[in-house]
Structures are given as C-alpha cells and as structure tokens.
Write a protein that holds these residues in place. Structure first.
Motif, PDB file in Angstrom:
ATOM      1  N   PRO A   1       0.817  -1.238   0.000  1.00  0.00           N
ATOM      2  CA  PRO A   1       0.000   0.000   0.000  1.00  0.00           C
ATOM      3  C   PRO A   1       0.844   1.278   0.000  1.00  0.00           C
ATOM      4  N   ARG A   2       2.126   1.163   0.268  1.00  0.00           N
ATOM      5  CA  ARG A   2       2.981   2.338   0.403  1.00  0.00           C
ATOM      6  C   ARG A   2       3.895   2.570  -0.807  1.00  0.00           C
ATOM      7  N   LEU A   3       3.911   1.629  -1.730  1.00  0.00           N
ATOM      8  CA  LEU A   3       4.841   1.732  -2.854  1.00  0.00           C
ATOM      9  C   LEU A   3       4.453   2.871  -3.791  1.00  0.00           C
ATOM     10  N   SER A   4       5.442   3.686  -4.137  1.00  0.00           N
ATOM     11  CA  SER A   4       5.228   4.777  -5.085  1.00  0.00           C
ATOM     12  C   SER A   4       5.674   4.334  -6.477  1.00  0.00           C
ATOM     13  N   GLU A   5       5.416   5.160  -7.469  1.00  0.00           N
ATOM     14  CA  GLU A   5       5.869   4.844  -8.823  1.00  0.00           C
ATOM     15  C   GLU A   5       7.385   4.783  -8.880  1.00  0.00           C
ATOM     16  N   GLU A   6       8.032   5.622  -8.082  1.00  0.00           N
ATOM     17  CA  GLU A   6       9.505   5.596  -8.043  1.00  0.00           C
ATOM     18  C   GLU A   6      10.007   4.258  -7.507  1.00  0.00           C
ATOM     19  N   HIS A   7       9.344   3.716  -6.505  1.00  0.00           N
ATOM     20  CA  HIS A   7       9.729   2.414  -5.972  1.00  0.00           C
ATOM     21  C   HIS A   7       9.544   1.322  -7.028  1.00  0.00           C
ATOM     22  N   LEU A   8       8.419   1.367  -7.720  1.00  0.00           N
ATOM     23  CA  LEU A   8       8.153   0.364  -8.755  1.00  0.00           C
ATOM     24  C   LEU A   8       9.163   0.477  -9.891  1.00  0.00           C
ATOM     25  N   THR A   9       9.550   1.691 -10.227  1.00  0.00           N
ATOM     26  CA  THR A   9      10.558   1.894 -11.279  1.00  0.00           C
ATOM     27  C   THR A   9      11.883   1.268 -10.870  1.00  0.00           C
ATOM     28  N   ARG A  10      12.243   1.420  -9.600  1.00  0.00           N
ATOM     29  CA  ARG A  10      13.475   0.803  -9.110  1.00  0.00           C
ATOM     30  C   ARG A  10      13.406  -0.717  -9.189  1.00  0.00           C
ATOM     31  N   MET A  11      12.265  -1.276  -8.860  1.00  0.00           N
ATOM     32  CA  MET A  11      12.117  -2.731  -8.928  1.00  0.00           C
ATOM     33  C   MET A  11      12.203  -3.222 -10.370  1.00  0.00           C
ATOM     34  N   ARG A  12      11.574  -2.493 -11.289  1.00  0.00           N
ATOM     35  CA  ARG A  12      11.647  -2.889 -12.706  1.00  0.00           C
ATOM     36  C   ARG A  12      13.084  -2.792 -13.229  1.00  0.00           C
ATOM     37  N   ALA A  13      13.782  -1.731 -12.844  1.00  0.00           N
ATOM     38  CA  ALA A  13      15.176  -1.568 -13.282  1.00  0.00           C
ATOM     39  C   ALA A  13      16.042  -2.689 -12.732  1.00  0.00           C
ATOM     40  N   ALA A  14      15.788  -3.070 -11.494  1.00  0.00           N
ATOM     41  CA  ALA A  14      16.567  -4.152 -10.893  1.00  0.00           C
ATOM     42  C   ALA A  14      16.315  -5.465 -11.622  1.00  0.00           C
ATOM     43  N   ASN A  15      15.061  -5.719 -11.996  1.00  0.00           N
ATOM     44  CA  ASN A  15      14.790  -6.968 -12.709  1.00  0.00           C
ATOM     45  C   ASN A  15      15.393  -6.951 -14.108  1.00  0.00           C
ATOM     46  N   SER A  16      15.407  -5.797 -14.745  1.00  0.00           N
ATOM     47  CA  SER A  16      16.072  -5.690 -16.048  1.00  0.00           C
ATOM     48  C   SER A  16      17.566  -5.996 -15.900  1.00  0.00           C
ATOM     49  N   ALA A  17      18.165  -5.481 -14.820  1.00  0.00           N
ATOM     50  CA  ALA A  17      19.577  -5.764 -14.564  1.00  0.00           C
ATOM     51  C   ALA A  17      19.779  -7.240 -14.259  1.00  0.00           C
TER      52      ALA A  17
ATOM     53  N   ALA B   1      12.968 -18.510 -14.477  1.00  0.00           N
ATOM     54  CA  ALA B   1      11.673 -18.510 -13.802  1.00  0.00           C
ATOM     55  C   ALA B   1      11.624 -17.426 -12.738  1.00  0.00           C
ATOM     56  N   SER B   2      12.765 -17.166 -12.095  1.00  0.00           N
ATOM     57  CA  SER B   2      12.809 -16.099 -11.092  1.00  0.00           C
ATOM     58  C   SER B   2      12.531 -14.749 -11.730  1.00  0.00           C
ATOM     59  N   ALA B   3      13.089 -14.513 -12.904  1.00  0.00           N
ATOM     60  CA  ALA B   3      12.865 -13.237 -13.588  1.00  0.00           C
ATOM     61  C   ALA B   3      11.388 -13.063 -13.939  1.00  0.00           C
ATOM     62  N   THR B   4      10.745 -14.133 -14.385  1.00  0.00           N
ATOM     63  CA  THR B   4       9.319 -14.077 -14.715  1.00  0.00           C
ATOM     64  C   THR B   4       8.483 -13.800 -13.470  1.00  0.00           C
ATOM     65  N   ARG B   5       8.830 -14.456 -12.365  1.00  0.00           N
ATOM     66  CA  ARG B   5       8.113 -14.214 -11.112  1.00  0.00           C
ATOM     67  C   ARG B   5       8.336 -12.789 -10.616  1.00  0.00           C
ATOM     68  N   HIS B   6       9.547 -12.271 -10.809  1.00  0.00           N
ATOM     69  CA  HIS B   6       9.808 -10.878 -10.438  1.00  0.00           C
ATOM     70  C   HIS B   6       8.843  -9.943 -11.162  1.00  0.00           C
ATOM     71  N   ASP B   7       8.690 -10.163 -12.469  1.00  0.00           N
ATOM     72  CA  ASP B   7       7.767  -9.323 -13.254  1.00  0.00           C
ATOM     73  C   ASP B   7       6.350  -9.410 -12.697  1.00  0.00           C
ATOM     74  N   ALA B   8       5.923 -10.636 -12.377  1.00  0.00           N
ATOM     75  CA  ALA B   8       4.574 -10.820 -11.847  1.00  0.00           C
ATOM     76  C   ALA B   8       4.426 -10.145 -10.485  1.00  0.00           C
ATOM     77  N   LEU B   9       5.466 -10.224  -9.671  1.00  0.00           N
ATOM     78  CA  LEU B   9       5.443  -9.564  -8.369  1.00  0.00           C
ATOM     79  C   LEU B   9       5.297  -8.055  -8.528  1.00  0.00           C
ATOM     80  N   ILE B  10       6.070  -7.490  -9.427  1.00  0.00           N
ATOM     81  CA  ILE B  10       6.013  -6.041  -9.647  1.00  0.00           C
ATOM     82  C   ILE B  10       4.625  -5.633 -10.155  1.00  0.00           C
ATOM     83  N   ASP B  11       4.066  -6.429 -11.065  1.00  0.00           N
ATOM     84  CA  ASP B  11       2.727  -6.132 -11.585  1.00  0.00           C
ATOM     85  C   ASP B  11       1.686  -6.158 -10.461  1.00  0.00           C
ATOM     86  N   ALA B  12       1.796  -7.152  -9.576  1.00  0.00           N
ATOM     87  CA  ALA B  12       0.848  -7.245  -8.462  1.00  0.00           C
ATOM     88  C   ALA B  12       1.004  -6.053  -7.520  1.00  0.00           C
ATOM     89  N   CYS B  13       2.244  -5.660  -7.273  1.00  0.00           N
ATOM     90  CA  CYS B  13       2.488  -4.486  -6.429  1.00  0.00           C
ATOM     91  C   CYS B  13       1.896  -3.231  -7.069  1.00  0.00           C
TER      92      CYS B  13
END
Length: 220
Positions: free
Chosen positions: A102-118, A177-189
């Motif tokens: 409930p507290r995640l901002s767009e900036e937080h989500l952007t960081r998570m997406r960048a980390a998964n891309s890395a 599979a971890s990378a795919t789950r990361h994407d799903a986690l970020i989408d759910a967040c």
C-alpha cells in the motif's frame, strides 16, 4: 579480478567482511578451506585485526567455523541450515511485501523494474555476481518501504547462508523462472494486489527448495 585483493583503508572491518563474504559465496573460498588471518590480511592489504573481526562476524552467520587454538575454515553447505534460513527469509520477505504494497510509489516500482532488467541482463551475461546484486536490489525495495528494522536485520543475518546456493542457481535455466516471477510480483504491487504479491514473494523464495539444498550439501 578476485574478491581477495587489497581494499581501501576505510571501514576496514566492513571491507574485510564484504571481501571475505564475496569470496565464500562465489566459491573462491570453498567449503572446508582453511582460513589463516595472516594470509588473508596480506591478500587484502590489511592488518590482522579487521580480518579477525570479519571472521568472527562470518562465524556468527555460520559461514565460517572455528575451534579456538585449532582451526578456522569455511563452513560446509548444510541442508538443514539452509532450510531453516530459507523459512525465516521467506517469511520476512512476505511480511515486507504485505506491509509495503500500500505504500509503494511509482519511483519504488521503477526501481524494482530496473533491478529486474539488470537481473535478466546478468543472466544473459552469465554473471552470477551481478545477478545476485540485482536480485538484492529488487527485494530491498519492499524491505526499505516497510520500514521494519528488525525485519531488515533478520534478512541481512540469514540471507548470506542462501547466497551460495543461489549463486549456483543463477547460472542455470531455473533462474529464468525467477525473472518471470519478479515481473509478476512487480505487476501485483503496481495493481495494489497485496495477497497476490505476498503469494508471489513466497513462490520466489520457495524456488530454493529443500531438494536443491540437499543436493548442494551432498555436492560439497
């Protein structure tokens, strides 16, 4: 470049710890390897005192075993210890995600997406050290946002036990599979779906299962 190279003369105890931890996780210092503080100090360009402090910390984290006046060596990979650590870390990450969503901002989500891309880029490059760093960066966001220092300290305490196993896994096909789950986690967040995010967090950390832990223990 290897982990056991001279380090800057600031924060010497922490620098020695980081270098030795990386060497243990990467396998540069394999299970059973005898550790002599004098030799390690020379390789790291340090005095013995910060090396001894780092070894004491690693012993507390069960990555080093020692017997006074006898030996100090890299700890074996023990399946039971990995199972126990995994159960704790998995629970802590689930709690962090539950609190953070409930507290995640767009900036937080952007960081998570960048980390998964890395993370994906590291898998493509077959660079397990970079994959571990990117994985850490992604999961650090919910921990940071939840603001529970006791939780964060527990994760810091027990995650190193899992990293030797994860390092092996991050050069296998299973890491995709971890990378795919990361994407799903970020989408759910992003969707604010707390229950789905918590379930996905459990799946991600549950990927390091007991069978893998037992196999790693036997391989050593």
């Amino acid at each position: 470049m290897t982990a056991l190279e001279p380090v800057p003369r600031r924060l010497l105890r922490d620098k020695a710890y980081d270098a030795l931890l990386e060497a243990i996780v990467s396998g540069e210092l394999p299970p059973g390897q005898k550790l002599h503080d004098g030799e390690l100090a020379e390789k790291l360009g340090l005095s013995r005192a910060p090396v001894r402090q780092a070894l004491a910390r690693l012993a507390a984290e069960r990555l080093v075993v020692s017997k006074p006046q006898s030996y100090t060596r890299v700890a074996p990979v023990v399946a039971e210890e990995i199972r126990d650590a995994l159960a704790v870390v998995q629970a802590m990450h689930a709690l962090a995600v539950r609190t953070a969503v409930p507290r995640l901002s767009e900036e937080h989500l952007t960081r998570m997406r960048a980390a998964n891309s890395a993370f994906v880029a590291a898998l493509d490059a077959e660079d397990p050290a970079a994959a571990v760093a990117a994985d850490d960066a992604l999961h650090a966001v919910p921990i940071e946002v939840c603001g529970n220092e006791a939780l964060a300290e527990t994760v810091r305490r027990y995650t190193p036990l899992l990293r030797r196993l994860e390092r092996r896994r991050f050069v296998s096909a299973a890491a995709r599979a971890s990378a795919t789950r990361h994407d799903a986690l970020i989408d759910a967040c992003a969707a604010g779906d707390t229950e789905a995010a918590v379930a996905l967090s459990g799946e991600i950390w549950g990927g390091l299962d007991a069978q893998e832990a037992a196999g790693a223990s036997e391989a050593r």
